[in-house]
Design a protein around this motif. Sequence first.
Motif: not given
Lengths: 187, 431
Positions: A124-125, A127-128, A131
């Motif tokens: 998730x990190x 991906x962040x 982004x």
Amino acid sequence: MPRLSRVAVLLLVLPFAAGACKKKPVAVEPEPQMPVTPAAQPTTPADDGGAAAAAAAEAARRAIEMARSVLLQTIYFDYDSDELRSDSRAVLDDKLRVLNANPSLRVRIDGHTDERGTDQYNLALGRRRADQAKRYLIDRGIDASRIETTSYGRERPAAQGSNEDAWSQNRRGEFQIVAGGAELRAP
Amino acid sequence: MARAGARALVASALLVAGATAVEAQERPSGVSLTLEYSPGQRIALMVLPIRGAAGDSIKTILERDFDFSNRFQHVPAISAPEFGEPLNYALLARAGAAGVVQSQLLASGWLRVVLHDVTGKKVMQQNDFPLPTAVNTDGWRLGVHAIADQIEEWITGQKGIAATRIAFVREGRVWVVDSDGANPRAVTPRGLSPSWHPSGRYIVYHVLEDDRHRLAVTDLVTGAQRSLTNLAGALDNTAAISPDGRSVAFARSVEATAGQTDLFVMPFQGGPANRITVARGSINLSPTWSPDGRRLAFESDRSGRKEIYISDADGTNVTLLTADAFGEKNRRADPSWSPDGRAVAFSSEVGGRRQILTISLRDQSVRQVTSEGQNNTPTWAPDGRHIVFTSSRSGTDQLWVVDTESGRTRQLRVGAGARLSSWSGRLSAVP
């Protein structure tokens, strides 16, 4: 590490910018197909026209390669952070020029993390992080549809090892060309 | 009657322990006991030799299962009496045994098991157990483990966890290993974050591709793999199947809002996924179901710190579970709801290292169950007592099992780089 990256950026961008100014008109053309006549290979350096054309083609080729390397240059992050560091912003600014010069170009940003933290959170990190880089580019006019993001978390480290040197190289955003790479133009 | 017998045997075990206190102290007090807990009472159990070609294998498996249950003290067999002859209880008592397991392989391949109460000088239980004829196969080993679990229930009133398996990730694939560390085998071509279906037949896992992360299901019986989700630009992971086997909770981020990760729930058989959190830029992941399937625990950084939260299964009624239990910025993660519903295990940084902890759902009291190395991804065994987790304590990531009551820890020897483990429910033996 940030300082080194900054120097690397300057080294890449300076000759690139100079080359782009000088040879811009040539760069617009596709690679000129030199008519090669095997019977009449010039043996004297007097053939100025051919040498100049070859030099121009070479400069154009180098400008395109420079644009490609700017586009693919990796950006780095601090531990457990998705904030864009100043060195990363500078790299993204260079990418902006290439993206603006190539409207059909599409890229993917791959977020990566170091091995610390949990594997699931790291996905998730990553991906962040990807982004954040995407937001930076679309806030400056790049269409969102031209940028994909994904994350590999800690699964594909750039450097092996359990030390800060390896970790700092692994906390990164990598850029891949998804479409338009074959007809890349220098800005 | 079995329950009353169990109490009698426990009581006699206590008496034996009292009578031979010196001997008890001389026994090794367990491998690597940690400082957090004092060991509980263990019942001194002897497994008599079993005649027949498979006898030694069965005895070895049973003894190891009793050891790994952390409810028994191994007593070496002192004799090999003929099956059916009366046992010399006085001699067995002097050897320190409170209970004796005597078995006979039948012509059918089944195993006849008699449990003797040494102090009570009588047979406490006996039964014939089915075993597949093909010795040392997966199913045969599972059958022997199921016998150990049944004997454990005869004695303690609680079924053991030997007939279970643990899924984990190594070299980018999902593997499965028996609870005793035997027979590790890869079950998917690639994958991360496996989680068991309660039937023990399926494992849901996460597949990392260049343009998407999808969830897939492997059928351990047929070997078939099917996609559960397959959305371009999505990052789906940390799936958990509900206790009734019908729903899958998982974490998803989509391309348009890639910086946030929400929890979704969808049918296990496939169908639409419903979002149950409103992330607003935060990361919500690693859902774990309560045993009644009505609530979820998950990790979230919505407050700016990574904490464990609890909500109803539809995402409503969110409450913070790990409220400042150990100060700031401890990056709490990996919740696992215990099968008895009493606690949630999770990982948290403690003094700069990640450790496994449990938090009581009754009074929010926190217990730390690891102290060596970096530790993460705890999941409970079906007994609500043992936890499998990943630890770096040996120098590489390996799987370890801790008994939360005694602190006793053992390594599951499945190779370096093993991680992301998940404990199955109890598996039924297939005759």
